[in-house]
Write an enzyme that holds these catalytic residues in place. Structure first.
Site, short mmCIF file in Angstrom:
data_model
loop_
_atom_site.label_atom_id
_atom_site.label_comp_id
_atom_site.label_asym_id
_atom_site.label_seq_id
_atom_site.Cartn_x
_atom_site.Cartn_y
_atom_site.Cartn_z
N ARG A 133 -12.78 -48.30 -5.65
CA ARG A 133 -14.23 -48.08 -5.64
C ARG A 133 -14.68 -47.40 -4.35
NH1 ARG A 133 -15.09 -53.47 -8.13
NH2 ARG A 133 -15.96 -54.40 -6.26
N ARG A 193 -12.93 -40.45 3.49
CA ARG A 193 -13.40 -39.07 3.68
C ARG A 193 -12.86 -38.49 4.98
NH1 ARG A 193 -18.85 -41.04 2.43
NH2 ARG A 193 -19.03 -41.11 0.15
N ARG A 198 -16.34 -65.26 -8.42
CA ARG A 198 -16.78 -65.56 -7.05
C ARG A 198 -18.29 -65.72 -7.08
NH1 ARG A 198 -13.09 -67.34 -3.81
NH2 ARG A 198 -14.00 -66.45 -1.91
N ARG A 206 -20.77 -60.16 5.21
CA ARG A 206 -21.68 -59.10 5.67
C ARG A 206 -23.04 -59.70 6.00
NH1 ARG A 206 -22.41 -55.67 -0.04
NH2 ARG A 206 -23.04 -57.44 -1.29
N GLU A 211 -24.00 -63.38 4.33
CA GLU A 211 -23.45 -63.57 2.99
C GLU A 211 -22.06 -64.19 3.07
OE1 GLU A 211 -24.60 -60.11 0.58
OE2 GLU A 211 -22.63 -60.30 -0.35
N TYR A 266 -16.91 -55.93 -13.70
CA TYR A 266 -17.81 -55.55 -12.62
C TYR A 266 -18.58 -54.32 -13.11
CZ TYR A 266 -19.88 -54.38 -8.27
OH TYR A 266 -20.81 -54.13 -7.30
N ASP A 298 -21.89 -51.75 -12.33
CA ASP A 298 -23.05 -51.35 -11.54
C ASP A 298 -24.26 -51.24 -12.47
OD1 ASP A 298 -22.21 -51.27 -8.89
OD2 ASP A 298 -21.20 -49.36 -9.17
P1 FAD Z 1 -27.22 -60.09 -14.99
O1 FAD Z 1 -28.12 -59.37 -14.06
O2 FAD Z 1 -26.26 -61.06 -14.42
O3 FAD Z 1 -28.13 -60.83 -16.08
C1 FAD Z 1 -27.63 -61.82 -16.95
C2 FAD Z 1 -28.74 -62.82 -17.18
O4 FAD Z 1 -28.35 -63.70 -18.25
C3 FAD Z 1 -29.04 -63.71 -15.99
O5 FAD Z 1 -30.39 -63.58 -15.63
C4 FAD Z 1 -28.72 -65.12 -16.49
O6 FAD Z 1 -29.63 -66.09 -16.00
C5 FAD Z 1 -28.88 -64.97 -17.99
N1 FAD Z 1 -28.10 -65.93 -18.77
C6 FAD Z 1 -26.78 -66.19 -18.66
N2 FAD Z 1 -26.41 -67.10 -19.58
C7 FAD Z 1 -27.53 -67.44 -20.27
C8 FAD Z 1 -27.79 -68.34 -21.35
N3 FAD Z 1 -26.82 -69.05 -21.93
N4 FAD Z 1 -29.05 -68.44 -21.81
C9 FAD Z 1 -30.04 -67.72 -21.25
N5 FAD Z 1 -29.85 -66.85 -20.23
C10 FAD Z 1 -28.60 -66.71 -19.75
N6 FAD Z 1 -25.05 -52.71 -8.89
C11 FAD Z 1 -25.44 -51.52 -8.41
O7 FAD Z 1 -25.62 -50.57 -9.18
N7 FAD Z 1 -25.68 -51.34 -7.06
C12 FAD Z 1 -25.52 -52.34 -6.16
O8 FAD Z 1 -25.74 -52.15 -4.95
C13 FAD Z 1 -25.10 -53.61 -6.64
N8 FAD Z 1 -24.94 -54.63 -5.78
C14 FAD Z 1 -24.55 -55.86 -6.27
C15 FAD Z 1 -24.40 -56.90 -5.38
C16 FAD Z 1 -24.00 -58.13 -5.83
C17 FAD Z 1 -23.89 -59.25 -4.85
C18 FAD Z 1 -23.72 -58.32 -7.21
C19 FAD Z 1 -23.24 -59.65 -7.71
C20 FAD Z 1 -23.88 -57.29 -8.11
C21 FAD Z 1 -24.28 -56.04 -7.66
N9 FAD Z 1 -24.49 -54.99 -8.54
C22 FAD Z 1 -24.87 -53.77 -8.05
C23 FAD Z 1 -24.27 -55.15 -10.00
C24 FAD Z 1 -25.58 -55.57 -10.73
O9 FAD Z 1 -26.00 -56.83 -10.26
C25 FAD Z 1 -25.27 -55.60 -12.23
O10 FAD Z 1 -24.97 -54.30 -12.68
C26 FAD Z 1 -26.42 -56.09 -13.07
O11 FAD Z 1 -26.86 -57.34 -12.63
C27 FAD Z 1 -25.94 -56.20 -14.52
O12 FAD Z 1 -26.97 -56.68 -15.31
P2 FAD Z 1 -26.69 -57.66 -16.52
O13 FAD Z 1 -27.96 -57.71 -17.26
O14 FAD Z 1 -25.47 -57.26 -17.27
O15 FAD Z 1 -26.35 -59.08 -15.85
N1 UDP Z 2 -13.75 -53.93 1.22
C1 UDP Z 2 -13.16 -54.31 2.40
N2 UDP Z 2 -13.83 -54.14 3.56
C2 UDP Z 2 -15.09 -53.66 3.60
C3 UDP Z 2 -15.70 -53.28 2.40
C4 UDP Z 2 -15.01 -53.43 1.22
O1 UDP Z 2 -12.03 -54.79 2.40
O2 UDP Z 2 -15.67 -53.57 4.71
C5 UDP Z 2 -13.01 -54.13 -0.04
C6 UDP Z 2 -13.35 -55.49 -0.68
O3 UDP Z 2 -12.19 -56.02 -1.28
C7 UDP Z 2 -14.38 -55.09 -1.71
C8 UDP Z 2 -13.84 -53.73 -2.17
O4 UDP Z 2 -13.32 -53.13 -0.97
O5 UDP Z 2 -14.47 -56.02 -2.77
C9 UDP Z 2 -14.84 -52.81 -2.82
O6 UDP Z 2 -15.93 -52.57 -1.94
P1 UDP Z 2 -17.42 -52.63 -2.45
O7 UDP Z 2 -18.32 -52.24 -1.37
O8 UDP Z 2 -17.49 -51.92 -3.76
O9 UDP Z 2 -17.55 -54.20 -2.60
P2 UDP Z 2 -18.31 -55.16 -3.56
O10 UDP Z 2 -19.13 -54.36 -4.50
O11 UDP Z 2 -17.16 -55.89 -4.18
O12 UDP Z 2 -19.12 -56.00 -2.63
#
Ligand code: FAD
Ligand code: UDP
Length: 378
Positions: free
Chosen positions: A182, A186, A258, A288, A309, A357, A359
């Site tokens: 991912r 560069r 996780r 982070r 975090e 996973y 986005d």
């Molecule tokens: P979710 O957002 O998880 O929604 C699922 C929903 O279902 C939840 O609200 C939950 O409460 C509900 N649910 C589950 N089970 C039940 C049940 N039985 N009954 C009723 N409700 C229920 N994507 C990016 O593009 N850019 C980013 O920078 C980025 N950063 C992220 C950072 C973190 C820490 C994480 C964890 C994810 C990140 N993502 C990012 C990914 C992004 O969060 C997901 O793409 C997005 O949340 C997916 O949406 P979803 O609707 O599939 O799932």
């Molecule tokens: N990673 C790392 N060091 C960093 C940033 C990322 O080792 O400073 C690794 C880590 O395993 C992470 C993966 O690269 O899960 C992908 O990075 P990304 O920023 O996409 O992380 P995530 O979306 O999992 O937070």
């Protein structure tokens, strides 16, 4: 509350379980085609893990479940999301603390020159890293093999090994190579974390976008409501974006996730001068620090709120964040996927429903595709 407790009849309704991007976009697309949709979420708010909320004291927009930066290469998804809010250009430029110094991340020419104390040009740096890389690994399968064959041991040990062990709680030799793929490497000074055509932040936050997506006369929303397989009577069809293993009562065991804990700190002024700073050393317990106000550089805030975090294994009562997807978990997942394919009247969608996973842009694009296929099949 569980769906069905209140005893109402929802004949003729389609249900979207989960009000994240997946469930909400599906609901809107169905509603636009004249269908009636009930959206149910276990949480007391919409927007899933993308939930943003203004802090009541400082008015800073907080990314409650971790930082979310919208980025995509898809014109279709970009145009879609821009219907619901102004997406202000924002470039995620991450910094990394490692071994007492601050570096630019992802690995770029500045990172390489700083780490090795050099002044290499792009071509020299490429040759230099080629010599560092372990070229005997031709088909990397694990995270560690990918790192060693890509950037060599010094970069791997400085930036990736410690962070990855903290983030995943697993040895990098057991993690799939796809996790590291991912991140770009560069040989220029470009410090944009993403290599995407479009990148930005919604002016009014993600919750505002989801509220607007759900704002349609054919959509009803019910929050703080858990939807289970037992609730699945009396509905035309169910789009389920909750955890796939939970739907089947964990009959094949719990899939590994996780989860994250956030330690909130409020101060005056500027805490770290950047939205995201990673901490790569293993003796620093957090992965982070996120300083939320830097995600909205067009706003002015005298105070600041940061989240440290911490990553840990997800327990039964925690929110699942990252699917672990170990090589060994594949068999268990395959059993659930097999059961999902046989489940009549239910489509498993999104990050939790498909245990991948995803986005935000992919979640949206897949949701649009799911509805197209559903409508064609009617
Ligand atoms: P979710 O957002 O998880 O929604 C699922 C929903 O279902 C939840 O609200 C939950 O409460 C509900 N649910 C589950 N089970 C039940 C049940 N039985 N009954 C009723 N409700 C229920 N994507 C990016 O593009 N850019 C980013 O920078 C980025 N950063 C992220 C950072 C973190 C820490 C994480 C964890 C994810 C990140 N993502 C990012 C990914 C992004 O969060 C997901 O793409 C997005 O949340 C997916 O949406 P979803 O609707 O599939 O799932
Ligand atoms: N990673 C790392 N060091 C960093 C940033 C990322 O080792 O400073 C690794 C880590 O395993 C992470 C993966 O690269 O899960 C992908 O990075 P990304 O920023 O996409 O992380 P995530 O979306 O999992 O937070």
């Amino acid at each position: 509350m569980f769906v069905g407790d209140e005893g109402y009849s929802m004949n003729g309704y389609i249900v979207c379980v989960g009000a994240g991007f997946s469930g909400s976009v599906i609901a809107r697309e169905l509603a636009e085609r004249g269908m009636r949709v009930l959206v149910v979420d276990a949480r007391p708010h919409v927007a899933g893990n993308c939930f943003t909320q203004r802090d009541s004291e400082t008015n800073i927009m907080i990314h409650v479940y971790g930082p979310h930066i919208f980025h995509t290469n898809s014109d279709k998804v970009w145009n879609y999301i821009n219907q619901f809010d102004e997406i202000i250009p924002f470039v995620n430029r991450v910094k990394a603390h490692a071994r007492g110094k601050v570096y630019s991340l992802p690995i770029n020419l500045l990172t390489i020159n700083q780490l090795f104390g050099k002044q290499l040009s792009p071509r020299e740096a490429e040759d230099f890293i080629k010599h560092k890389a372990d070229l005997s690994i031709s088909n990397p399968e694990t995270f560690e093999q990918q790192a060693l064959s890509f950037v060599g041991r010094e970069i791997y040990e400085t930036f990736f090994r410690g962070y990855t062990r903290k983030q995943w709680g697993i040895e990098p030799q057991k993690l799939p190579a796809s996790i590291l793929r991912r991140l770009p490497v560069r040989f220029n000074y470009d410090d944009n974390y993403y290599s995407c055509k479009y990148q930005g932040m919604p002016k009014n936050g993600y919750t505002f976008i989801i509220e607007r997506i759900l704002d349609h006369p054919n959509i009803s929303v019910q929050l703080s409501t858990v939807f289970t397989r037992d609730s699945a009577k009396n509905f035309e069809h169910i789009f389920y974006s909750g955890p796939i293993d939970s739907w089947f009562g964990y009959s094949e065991g719990h899939l590994g996730y996780r989860t994250l804990d956030f330690e909130r700190i409020q101060e005056d002024g500027d805490f770290q001068g950047n939205a995201v700073i990673n901490y790569c050393d293993e003796d620093v317990p957090w992965t982070r620090i996120v300083e939320h106000k830097h995600f909205t550089p067009w706003e002015n805030h005298e105070k600041t709120i940061v989240y440290r975090e911490y990553s840990r294994l997800c327990g039964p009562s925690d929110s699942p964040y990252y699917p672990i997807r170990l090589v060994d978990d594949k068999q268990q997942l395959e059993k659930y996927l097999q059961m999902a394919r046989q489940e009549h009247g239910v489509t498993f969608v999104g990050r939790l429903g498909t245990y991948r996973y995803l986005d935000m842009d992919i979640a949206i694009s897949e949701a649009l595709g799911v509805v197209d296929r559903f409508v064609t099949s009617l």
